[in-house]
Design a protein around this motif. Structure first.
Motif, short mmCIF file in Angstrom:
data_model
loop_
_atom_site.label_atom_id
_atom_site.label_comp_id
_atom_site.label_asym_id
_atom_site.label_seq_id
_atom_site.Cartn_x
_atom_site.Cartn_y
_atom_site.Cartn_z
N LYS A 83 40.53 60.69 22.42
CA LYS A 83 39.46 61.40 21.73
C LYS A 83 38.16 61.38 22.53
N VAL A 96 39.53 67.47 18.52
CA VAL A 96 38.59 67.51 17.41
C VAL A 96 38.47 68.90 16.82
N SER A 114 38.98 65.62 24.30
CA SER A 114 38.28 65.48 23.02
C SER A 114 38.10 66.81 22.31
#
Length: 908
Positions: free
Chosen positions: A887, A897, A893
């Motif tokens: 993440k 996300v 990331s």
């Protein structure tokens, strides 16, 4: 029961009902399907021993057999792949038809499938009876195989469904009883037809198979389908009436309602073949595969082989083969009656274990007896009557042990442990595995006997030990449990709690690896031809596959996160030690006079196999694996032991949360393909791929030439392997010392740069001396030493980077729910590309010559860029918190996300 876990009487339903005459007659008629399988088993061996049959269809085998003198090797006189292919072609046909039968038995019912089996068998018998050439024989055998496949797929299921649960074991074993009756009738027929003048008795034996085929076919007309099968096809009223008839009472509401619920659940399953592979059915699937496999590894064939020789020494002359078959058939029949009388009283586990112990003891007796008389020459000389009678008694005791345990239970247990929705598919798998290994054993038995000699008893004895441990540890008791309530025994068994499991745990998987490897080593050490070598290599491969899949995960889970890298690389260190020991052994065995040193080298592999196998007995499973199987107390105690403190609450709670999340994943193979695991999956595939593209093979190839020029002569190849092994070992120690200090990325990149520079040096050096002709001429000593130093620096770079990290990183980056599946992918990719590189390397070297260094250099550049750009650093991160590094990585990331809001579920 120790190791087993039974089911108490209060944990299952007790349906009312009687054991009616209708049920008994129905089971007898249905079980007659075993007659066709048994008749074929008995008839084929007797017919192939008739001279008139061999002379007509297999003249080469006939000439070989009649030329064998009593003083010749008795082990190898039947070693003919042509004849065994005729016998075992039936099993391939049965394999194919059993897979088709699962759809028919679910769509048209058990009864119709059984009728197809009888019809196919009868037609095949007629063709074989009138055969005039091998092609007609093969066609007939294929049709016989179709009949057996249909019957073996449907009859055990039908018997398990039709019988009252209290007597299900006895009624199901009627199938095995029919098999033994078929064998007995066939052997009696062979005994008399062999004496018919004119040499046409074999036609009566083969054509006589039409009788059991038609008995089975017409008998099915008088049967009704099982209530389960009728409900599966929405025939509710007919199913209830049939249930009332076979139970002998009108009040069958409770059982009928449970069957109806099971039927409704079954209809929700559109694809039983896909469903059976899901996680919740894995325990049952393991038994559906391993029980028929083990059934073929009990060693019945080796006993049957020696029987004619022993009976001939007892005065039966040329009828020895048929008489031995007759006696063993009678023993088989009566022992099966014992099984019918005891299976529902003492249970399946008791018979499995008692039969295994009985067979094991007899195998040891036979090993000593046969070794003392037949030796390694295969010439027993004149056998005294007392000796033959003693061995025949031991043989009969062995056959009795098989006939009341693994023989009938090999059909009973797989047919009763599956729910309705996948029962037909599961039985097809059982039959398929049975036929595959019957075929394989038939194909390799005579060759193994010819080469292993009396040692074949030892091979099968080891198998019996393994399968008995398997039953003792993992099989729940199923006696007295209604078939549609069978899930209860899996829920109550300590090894299969909650019906869901990742399997047997890391420790048991490692033990399988060591055992397979040790067996393969023994076979290779005694090898006399390529086929035996291949069998041994396959078993070695199984062992390596099991070990490479489980050991890296075990090490990553057991180690403290601060030292996980170093302790995981112990696996790579062991690999380098194994290479070093092997090269040392090769160096000395190559000098053994008589040319048998290779046997010591190959057979010596049994030592590391047994060290690994026995060593696992002293291990406990990792806390992660224990939690995965709901062993909470054991997991916490184990975590306290390996951490050396009592306060492990925080880590234990995190592991428990990860375990609970893992249980939500029904199919890890499907889950691993979802978007949220794609980054880790990329590394699970590309890291082992890149590991094989570092170019180690090209360095090893040139090493022997360089060492020869340095004065090592004919030992150059072995010396180069020895030196590179030592460098590999020492460099791996460096990796252990630095991986948790400097991190995975640093070692990957430094090792890549080191390998790249050495590859460029080697390209220029080899090009200047070897050129495109490949002839270096006389190499000066300074040049050889310089290049060997560069080569050792390259190997060191590999050994402290891509070598160990290729196993470490994939084993630590996945969450618990898909960790085992991911590691299997890593091992598979590694083995696939190891195989591919081995296949194409010499061709590439021949065509690219020194340019092959450039090819691998380009690969190293590409993989180093890949690591630099995409691999997050994992040092010092607890294994169940690994999601965090993905993440936080700038390349991954945004992917997680923004595009996968469900990703938080993956965070522990």
């Amino acid at each position: 029961m120790a190791g087993g876990g039974g089911v108490t009487s209060g944990s299952v339903k007790n349906y009312p009902g009687k054991f009616t005459l209708k049920v008994f007659v129905t089971c007898i008629v249905a079980a007659s399907g075993g007659l066709i399988f048994g008749y074929d088993l008995g008839i084929s061996g007797g017919v192939t021993s008739m001279d008139s049959f061999l002379e007509k269809f297999f003249p080469k085998v006939y000439r070989k057999e009649i030329s064998v003198k009593p003083s010749d090797d008795q082990y190898c006189k039947f070693d003919s792949q042509t004849l065994t292919l005729f016998t075992s072609s039936l099993y391939l046909a049965a394999l194919l038809s059993s897979m088709t039968a699962s759809r028919i038995t679910r769509g048209l019912g058990r009864r119709m499938t059984m009728m197809f089996g009888g019809l196919f068998f009868a037609i095949g018998a007629v063709i074989n009876g009138f055969a005039e050439n091998v092609l007609m024989l093969i066609i007939g055998r294929v049709l016989l195989g179709f009949g057996i496949g249909f019957a073996n797929q449907s009859v055990p299921i039908y018997l398990s469904e039709i019988a009252p649960f209290k007597y299900r074991g006895a009624m199901n074993i009627m199938f095995q009883l029919s098999i033994t009756i078929g064998i007995l009738i066939a052997n009696l027929l062979n005994y008399f037809t062999a004496k018919i003048e004119g040499g046409w008795g074999w036609r009566l034996s083969l054509g006589g198979a039409v009788v059991p085929g038609l008995v089975f076919f017409f008998g099915c007309f008088f049967l009704a389908d099982s209530p389960n099968s009728l409900l599966e096809r929405d025939k509710f009223e007919e199913a209830k009436v049939q249930l009332q008839k076979i139970r002998g009472i009108d009040n069958v509401e409770e059982e009928f309602n449970d069957l109806a619920k099971a039927s409704e659940a079954a209809k929700l399953v559109q694809n039983p073949w896909r469903e059976i592979l899901t996680r919740k059915y894995r325990p049952q699937l393991i038994f559906a595969v391993l029980i028929p496999l083990f059934q073929q590894l009990t060693g019945m064939n080796v006993f049957v082989f020696y029987a004619p020789v022993l009976f001939k020494s007892m005065g039966f002359g040329n009828n020895a083969s048929l008489m031995s078959a007759l006696i063993t058939s009678i023993v088989n029949f009566f022992a099966t009656l014992v099984s019918i009388a005891t299976v529902d009283k003492f249970g399946r586990r008791t018979l499995f274990l008692e039969g295994g112990l009985q067979m094991l003891l007899c195998q040891f007796v036979m090993t000593v007896s046969i070794a003392s008389k037949f030796g390694t020459s295969g010439n027993p000389g004149e056998l005294p009557l007392w000796f033959s009678m003693l061995v025949v008694i031991a043989m009969c005791v062995y056959i009795a042990g098989f006939a009341w345990s693994w023989g009938p239970l090999g059909w009973l247990v797989p047919s009763e442990i599956f729910p309705l929705e996948i029962r037909s598919a599961a039985q097809s798998i059982t039959v398929a595995v049975n036929m595959i290994f019957t075929f394989c054993i038939a194909q390799v038995f005579t060759t193994m006997l010819c080469n292993l000699k009396f040692g074949l008893f030892i091979f099968f004895a080891v198998c019996v030990i393994g399968m008995s441990i398997f039953i003792f540890k993992l099989l729940p008791e199923t006696k007295g449990v209604p078939i549609e309530e069978m899930t209860i025994v899996w829920k109550n068994h300590p090894r299969w709690t909650s019906r869901i499991t990742r399997g047997l745990g890391r420790r048991m998987t490692m033990m399988f690896g060591g055992l397979f490897f040790a067996i393969g080593a023994v076979i290779n050490g005694f090898a006399e031809n390529v086929l035996t070598l291949i069998i041994g290599r396959v078993l070695l491969g199984f062992g390596i596959g099991f070990a490479n899949q489980s050991v890296p995960i075990y090490l990553s889970e057991i180690a403290p996160f601060k030292y996980r890298g170093a302790l995981n690389i112990m696996f790579q260190l062991s690999i380098t030690i194994g290479i070093l020991v092997a090269n040392l052994l090769n160096y000395f065995t190559a000098k053994i006079e008589g040319g048998w040193g290779w046997r010591l080298s190959l057979g010596g592999a049994v030592v590391p196999g047994l060290v690994f196998f026995l060593g696992c007995f002293f291990l406990t499973d990792s806390p992660n694996s224990l939690l995965e199987r709901d062993k909470f107390k054991e997991a916490k105690v184990q975590l306290q032991k390996i951490r050396g403190i009592d306060n492990v609450e925080e880590e234990f709670n995190d592991l428990a949360k990860a375990s609970e999340a893992a249980k939500l994943v029904q199919n890890p193979w499907k889950e691993i393909l979802t978007r949220k695991y794609r980054p880790q999956l990329i590394f699970a595939i590309l890291i082992p791929l890149f590991q094989q593209l570092t170019g180690m093979n090209v360095f090893v190839f040139y090493a022997s030439v360089l060492f020869k020029s340095m004065g090592f002569g004919n030992n150059a190849s072995l010396m180069s392997a020895l030196i590179t092994s030592i460098v590999n070992f020492c460099a791996t120690l460096v990796s252990i010392a630095t991986v948790d200090k400097y991190g995975r990325r640093t070692l990957f990149l430094e090792g890549g740069l080191q390998m790249l520079l050495c590859q460029l040096v080697m390209t220029v050096s080899i090009a200047s001396k070897f050129g495109t002709s490949g002839n270096p001429g006389e190499l000066p000593l300074w040049f050889s030493m310089l290049v060997v130093i560069a080569m050792c620096v390259y190997i060191a770079g590999f050994a402290w980077s891509w070598g160990p990290l290729g196993w470490l990183v994939p084993s630590e980056i996945f969450p618990l729910e898909i960790r085992s599946a991911a590691q299997s992918i890593t091992v598979a990719v590694n083995m696939i590309f190891t195989f591919c590189i081995a296949q194409v390397f010499t061709t590439m070297l021949c065509n690219l010559k020194f340019g092959l260094f450039i090819f691998f250099a380009v690969c190293v550049v590409g993989m180093s860029i890949f690591i630099y750009k995409f691999l997050p650093e994992t040092k010092g991160v607890p294994i169940e918190e690994m999601t965090i590094v993905w993440k936080k990585h700038p390349r991954w990331s945004k992917y997680f996300v923004e595009k996968d809001s469900s990703f938080e579920m993956g965070k522990i």
